[in-house]
Design a protein around this motif. Structure first.
Motif, PDB file in Angstrom:
ATOM      1  N   THR A 351       0.744  -1.066   0.081  1.00  0.00           N
ATOM      2  CA  THR A 351      -0.015   0.152  -0.071  1.00  0.00           C
ATOM      3  C   THR A 351       0.729   1.346   0.061  1.00  0.00           C
ATOM      4  OG1 THR A 351      -0.093   0.225   2.393  1.00  0.00           O
ATOM      5  CG2 THR A 351      -1.923  -1.081   1.482  1.00  0.00           C
ATOM      6  N   SER A 352       2.066   1.261   0.166  1.00  0.00           N
ATOM      7  CA  SER A 352       3.056   2.259   0.513  1.00  0.00           C
ATOM      8  C   SER A 352       2.462   3.240   1.547  1.00  0.00           C
ATOM      9  CB  SER A 352       3.232   3.024  -0.627  1.00  0.00           C
ATOM     10  OG  SER A 352       3.825   2.352  -1.627  1.00  0.00           O
ATOM     11  N   SER A 353       1.774   2.936   2.501  1.00  0.00           N
ATOM     12  CA  SER A 353       0.998   3.903   3.554  1.00  0.00           C
ATOM     13  C   SER A 353       1.167   3.381   4.678  1.00  0.00           C
ATOM     14  CB  SER A 353      -0.396   4.082   2.773  1.00  0.00           C
ATOM     15  OG  SER A 353      -1.218   4.757   4.034  1.00  0.00           O
ATOM     16  N   ASN A 387       7.273   9.154  13.096  1.00  0.00           N
ATOM     17  CA  ASN A 387       8.712   8.512  12.969  1.00  0.00           C
ATOM     18  C   ASN A 387       8.763   7.575  11.649  1.00  0.00           C
ATOM     19  OD1 ASN A 387      11.013   6.795  13.650  1.00  0.00           O
ATOM     20  ND2 ASN A 387       9.554   5.049  13.559  1.00  0.00           N
ATOM     21  N   MET A 388       9.547   8.303  10.607  1.00  0.00           N
ATOM     22  CA  MET A 388       9.791   7.765   9.221  1.00  0.00           C
ATOM     23  C   MET A 388      11.128   7.614   9.120  1.00  0.00           C
ATOM     24  SD  MET A 388       6.485   8.648   7.413  1.00  0.00           S
ATOM     25  CE  MET A 388       5.188   9.063   7.965  1.00  0.00           C
ATOM     26  N   ASP A 389      11.704   6.780   9.599  1.00  0.00           N
ATOM     27  CA  ASP A 389      13.167   6.218   9.135  1.00  0.00           C
ATOM     28  C   ASP A 389      13.531   5.996   8.048  1.00  0.00           C
ATOM     29  OD1 ASP A 389      13.399   6.597  12.163  1.00  0.00           O
ATOM     30  OD2 ASP A 389      13.932   4.422  12.314  1.00  0.00           O
ATOM     31  N   GLY A 428       7.430  15.806   9.437  1.00  0.00           N
ATOM     32  CA  GLY A 428       6.393  16.469   8.698  1.00  0.00           C
ATOM     33  C   GLY A 428       5.789  15.785   7.624  1.00  0.00           C
ATOM     34  N   THR A 429       6.363  14.563   7.055  1.00  0.00           N
ATOM     35  CA  THR A 429       5.763  13.719   5.987  1.00  0.00           C
ATOM     36  C   THR A 429       4.519  13.023   6.610  1.00  0.00           C
ATOM     37  OG1 THR A 429       8.135  13.335   5.176  1.00  0.00           O
ATOM     38  CG2 THR A 429       6.366  11.853   4.347  1.00  0.00           C
ATOM     39  N   ALA A 430       3.423  13.225   5.698  1.00  0.00           N
ATOM     40  CA  ALA A 430       2.364  12.718   6.156  1.00  0.00           C
ATOM     41  C   ALA A 430       2.372  11.166   5.748  1.00  0.00           C
ATOM     42  CB  ALA A 430       0.934  13.292   5.457  1.00  0.00           C
ATOM     43  N   PRO A 431       1.667  10.124   6.648  1.00  0.00           N
ATOM     44  CA  PRO A 431       1.926   8.838   6.182  1.00  0.00           C
ATOM     45  C   PRO A 431       1.304   8.355   5.298  1.00  0.00           C
ATOM     46  CG  PRO A 431       0.546   9.148   8.287  1.00  0.00           C
ATOM     47  CD  PRO A 431       0.848  10.527   7.759  1.00  0.00           C
ATOM     48  N   VAL A 432       1.317   8.846   4.073  1.00  0.00           N
ATOM     49  CA  VAL A 432       0.652   8.363   2.983  1.00  0.00           C
ATOM     50  C   VAL A 432       1.563   8.352   1.820  1.00  0.00           C
ATOM     51  CG1 VAL A 432      -1.633   8.912   3.604  1.00  0.00           C
ATOM     52  CG2 VAL A 432      -0.334  10.641   2.633  1.00  0.00           C
ATOM     53  N   PRO A 433       1.100   7.557   0.575  1.00  0.00           N
ATOM     54  CA  PRO A 433       2.071   7.533  -0.416  1.00  0.00           C
ATOM     55  C   PRO A 433       2.798   8.685  -1.237  1.00  0.00           C
ATOM     56  CG  PRO A 433       0.228   5.948  -0.636  1.00  0.00           C
ATOM     57  CD  PRO A 433      -0.153   6.901   0.405  1.00  0.00           C
ATOM     58  N   GLY A 434       3.833   8.689  -1.447  1.00  0.00           N
ATOM     59  CA  GLY A 434       4.524   9.769  -2.430  1.00  0.00           C
ATOM     60  C   GLY A 434       4.770  11.088  -1.384  1.00  0.00           C
ATOM     61  N   ILE A 435       4.559  11.345  -0.252  1.00  0.00           N
ATOM     62  CA  ILE A 435       4.565  12.526   0.607  1.00  0.00           C
ATOM     63  C   ILE A 435       6.076  12.616   0.858  1.00  0.00           C
ATOM     64  CG2 ILE A 435       3.881  14.197   2.195  1.00  0.00           C
ATOM     65  CD1 ILE A 435       1.653  13.431   0.344  1.00  0.00           C
ATOM     66  N   LEU A 464      10.227   2.798  -4.581  1.00  0.00           N
ATOM     67  CA  LEU A 464      11.314   3.303  -3.531  1.00  0.00           C
ATOM     68  C   LEU A 464      10.240   3.663  -2.209  1.00  0.00           C
ATOM     69  CD1 LEU A 464      14.254   5.302  -4.956  1.00  0.00           C
ATOM     70  CD2 LEU A 464      13.936   2.585  -4.396  1.00  0.00           C
ATOM     71  N   ASP A 465       9.175   4.061  -2.594  1.00  0.00           N
ATOM     72  CA  ASP A 465       8.054   4.313  -1.705  1.00  0.00           C
ATOM     73  C   ASP A 465       7.699   3.233  -0.871  1.00  0.00           C
ATOM     74  OD1 ASP A 465       6.569   5.819  -0.123  1.00  0.00           O
ATOM     75  OD2 ASP A 465       4.995   6.414  -1.711  1.00  0.00           O
ATOM     76  N   MET A 466       7.368   2.087  -1.784  1.00  0.00           N
ATOM     77  CA  MET A 466       6.902   0.835  -1.123  1.00  0.00           C
ATOM     78  C   MET A 466       8.019   0.548  -0.531  1.00  0.00           C
ATOM     79  SD  MET A 466       5.699  -0.730  -4.739  1.00  0.00           S
ATOM     80  CE  MET A 466       5.005  -2.362  -4.265  1.00  0.00           C
ATOM     81  N   ARG A 468      10.531   2.111   1.273  1.00  0.00           N
ATOM     82  CA  ARG A 468      10.733   2.731   2.497  1.00  0.00           C
ATOM     83  C   ARG A 468       9.659   2.899   3.600  1.00  0.00           C
ATOM     84  NH1 ARG A 468      10.196   7.216  -1.603  1.00  0.00           N
ATOM     85  NH2 ARG A 468       8.426   8.455  -1.009  1.00  0.00           N
ATOM     86  N   THR A 469       8.506   2.441   3.199  1.00  0.00           N
ATOM     87  CA  THR A 469       7.309   2.323   4.082  1.00  0.00           C
ATOM     88  C   THR A 469       7.364   1.149   4.918  1.00  0.00           C
ATOM     89  OG1 THR A 469       5.973   3.395   2.320  1.00  0.00           O
ATOM     90  CG2 THR A 469       4.808   2.413   4.358  1.00  0.00           C
ATOM     91  N   VAL A 470       8.110   0.317   4.488  1.00  0.00           N
ATOM     92  CA  VAL A 470       8.644  -1.164   5.409  1.00  0.00           C
ATOM     93  C   VAL A 470       9.119  -0.746   6.569  1.00  0.00           C
ATOM     94  CG1 VAL A 470       9.518  -3.341   5.484  1.00  0.00           C
ATOM     95  CG2 VAL A 470       8.265  -2.759   3.401  1.00  0.00           C
ATOM     96  N   PRO A 471      10.261  -0.073   6.539  1.00  0.00           N
ATOM     97  CA  PRO A 471      11.102   0.306   7.778  1.00  0.00           C
ATOM     98  C   PRO A 471      10.572   1.371   8.493  1.00  0.00           C
ATOM     99  CG  PRO A 471      12.614   0.821   5.967  1.00  0.00           C
ATOM    100  CD  PRO A 471      11.439  -0.084   5.346  1.00  0.00           C
ATOM    101  N   ASN A 472       9.451   2.300   7.803  1.00  0.00           N
ATOM    102  CA  ASN A 472       8.707   3.251   8.523  1.00  0.00           C
ATOM    103  C   ASN A 472       7.883   2.488   9.590  1.00  0.00           C
ATOM    104  OD1 ASN A 472       9.830   5.396   7.160  1.00  0.00           O
ATOM    105  ND2 ASN A 472       7.857   5.741   6.012  1.00  0.00           N
ATOM    106  N   VAL A 473       7.327   1.122   9.163  1.00  0.00           N
ATOM    107  CA  VAL A 473       6.095   0.894   9.834  1.00  0.00           C
ATOM    108  C   VAL A 473       6.939  -0.091  11.090  1.00  0.00           C
ATOM    109  CG1 VAL A 473       4.118   0.993   8.599  1.00  0.00           C
ATOM    110  CG2 VAL A 473       5.534  -1.103   8.409  1.00  0.00           C
TER     111      VAL A 473
HETATM  112  N1  ASP Z   1       4.608   6.294   1.799  1.00  0.00           N
HETATM  113  C1  ASP Z   1       5.433   6.541   3.398  1.00  0.00           C
HETATM  114  C2  ASP Z   1       4.666   6.288   4.510  1.00  0.00           C
HETATM  115  O1  ASP Z   1       3.450   6.187   4.292  1.00  0.00           O
HETATM  116  C3  ASP Z   1       5.994   8.215   3.271  1.00  0.00           C
HETATM  117  C4  ASP Z   1       6.781   8.485   2.177  1.00  0.00           C
HETATM  118  O2  ASP Z   1       7.953   8.352   2.288  1.00  0.00           O
HETATM  119  O3  ASP Z   1       6.328   9.090   1.243  1.00  0.00           O
HETATM  120  O4  ASP Z   1       5.303   5.811   5.477  1.00  0.00           O
END
Ligand code: ASP
Length: 496
Positions: A351-353, A387-389, A428-435, A464-466, A468-473
């Motif tokens: 979902t990249s989110s 938290n978006m490592d 400041g990045t919203a937890p949704v795709p592409g931000i 890459l969004d897909m 990076r979202t994995v370590p984010n969560v």
């Molecule tokens: N898609 C990422 C997330 O939801 C945010 C981003 O890096 O665009 O964690």
């Protein structure tokens, strides 16, 4: 024998990738809508846009995306009307098409099933906002007193700051060692800048800036209902924590009613997630299939070194830094931790989110990782928001890459500026795709790298969004386990 849900999801991921690559979109095929009729052209050798018999632009066989983007840029300027397209085939044959209204890729079954995946993402996203609100109110209210909230909050933010700084350093290390931008041929650079110019501009036009004071002031919602309606996570978090704190302060029958209300809402939402997850195998299949089918692998080739640098950094972050922190701060076996994260990883990846994944993360943390509700419901929504490592690491590499392509040599001070701004931009990045890509503009501005440079990397951003979202969560689950363990509140892990 019935397969376990997580096995089904992993299988769906693999099958989706295979299905998508079998039914991929042909790079040398275009659908041209002219005179309200659809003309499919295939295997051309050159395609030229002409006006009054003079050629404005000519494209070759690998330029499907360039052709589509160029025509849509003409359309917005209303200059498309007198355009005549001249196509040449290898046989020498020529085809002329005028009154063109639309040029698009020819969709295959690989992408046509995507609405199933989109519905799944919408269902999870629908849950995310009320879940953040309800769980944070209950979480903050149940952390007995202000001191306790400050302690858990402090630990959470401290842990997130630590992981973010290490993540960015890993990114900078790889970008300095591999130096992906130094190997980009001038011709590829020009082609990417031209193809994605419009996309880049639309992001730059959003005019994001990072003034620390404004940023902090903006965390306070003027109207919490608007924040909820807009899905502004930072503002919702701020509001929910405050309400939770003061509900715990008034301690009356009335506060109990309100807390019970949000507790009930939270429970219902989590139960709903468990039902929605039955859709996950189908959704993951269609989402991965559509991404693979639609992805222009020629762009991946052009940006291979850059993508490898980001992915190498994310891999070290996920499979070296996180296990290390898990070992240092808890007694949870690394293998077990990752095994229990399978659903979370699959949902985040497809979902990249982070927001869409939050309901799943919450369910797994409480039911499988043994984190008590009062900690999970506080740490996870906060983590999802700030938290978006993975994103921070990606922003560091992307900034270095763009600087290298433009021939800037960033010195140590500038790289330290990247550490600071990427850490803040990720918050400041919203937890949704592409931000993450939009917030990258802030990092670029901070070190004086041209922001139009994001055009260079837009083409591979989805993939890459897909990643990076994995370590984010995962970092959110990790923080949850670390904090619960430090409070002596971690229960037995599920022995699944
Ligand atoms: N898609 C990422 C997330 O939801 C945010 C981003 O890096 O665009 O964690």
């Amino acid at each position: 024998m019935k397969m376990k849900l997580h096995t089904q999801i992993v299988l769906a991921l693999i099958l989706g990738a295979v299905f998508g690559s079998i039914f991929h979109i042909d790079q040398n095929k275009l659908s041209i809508n002219a005179n309200s009729e659809e003309v499919i052209i295939t295997d051309w050798s050159t395609l030229a846009f002409t006006k009054k018999d003079s050629v404005i632009k000519t494209y070759g066989t690998k330029d499907q995306l360039g052709i589509i983007k160029y025509f849509s840029s003409l359309k917005t300027k209303k200059a498309a009307e007198d355009i005549v397209i001249k196509i040449k085939y290898p046989s020498g044959q020529e085809q002329i098409i005028d009154k063109v209204k639309e040029i698009s890729k020819v969709k295959t079954i690989g992408v046509l099933l995507k609405p199933v995946g989109d519905t799944f993402i919408r269902l999870l996203t629908m849950i995310a906002v009320p879940l953040v609100l309800a769980s944070l109110i209950v979480g903050a209210a149940s952390l007995s007193d202000l001191k306790h909230i400050a302690k858990i909050g402090g630990k959470t933010i401290g842990f997130y700051a630590l992981t973010a700084v290490i993540a960015i350093s890993i990114g900078l290390f790889f970008a300095n060692v591999i130096q992906p931008g130094k190997f980009m041929p001038e011709e590829s650079k020009q082609r990417l800048l031209e193809t994605f110019q419009e996309d880049a501009q639309s992001r730059i036009d959003q005019n994001v800036s990072m003034n620390l004071v404004d940023f902090l002031v903006n965390i306070v919602p003027k109207n919490p209902f608007k924040a909820i309606a807009d899905g502004d996570f930072l503002q919702i978090v701020f509001f929910a924590i405050l309400i939770g704190i003061f509900l715990s302060q008034i301690k009356t029958e009335k506060s109990k009613t309100v807390i019970d209300f949000f507790d009930g809402l939270g429970n219902a939402l989590i139960m709903l997630v468990e039902k929605i997850m039955y859709l996950a195998p189908y959704a993951v299949f269609t989402l991965i299939s559509a991404t693979v089918a639609e992805f222009g692998f020629s762009i991946l080739q052009t940006l291979l070194l850059y993508s490898v640098t980001v992915i190498a950094g994310l891999t070290v972050l996920t499979f070296a830094e996180y296990p290390l922190l898990l070992k240092i701060f808890t007694k949870v076996p690394v293998y077990k931790f990752f095994k229990l994260q399978r659903q979370v990883i699959a949902v985040a990846f497809s979902t990249s989110s982070s927001a869409a994944t939050l309901p799943v993360t919450m369910d797994i943390c409480e039911k499988k990782l043994g984190v008590p509700n009062r900690i999970a419901s506080f740490v996870l929504p906060l983590g999802t928001t700030i938290n978006m490592d993975g994103t921070a690491l990606y922003q560091a590499v992307a900034a270095m890459f763009i600087a290298q392509v433009y021939g800037f040599d960033l010195n140590l001070t500038q790289q330290l500026t990247i550490v600071l701004t990427a850490a803040l931009a990720a918050v400041g990045t919203a937890p949704v795709p592409g931000i993450g890509l939009i917030m990258l503009i802030i990092v670029l501005k901070s070190v004086g790298v041209p922001e139009e440079g994001i055009a260079l990397i837009i083409g591979v951003d989805r993939i890459l969004d897909m990643c990076r979202t994995v370590p984010n969560v995962i970092a959110d689950s990790l923080a949850c386990v670390v904090i619960a363990s430090s409070e002596g509140e971690l229960r037995e892990l599920s022995n699944e």
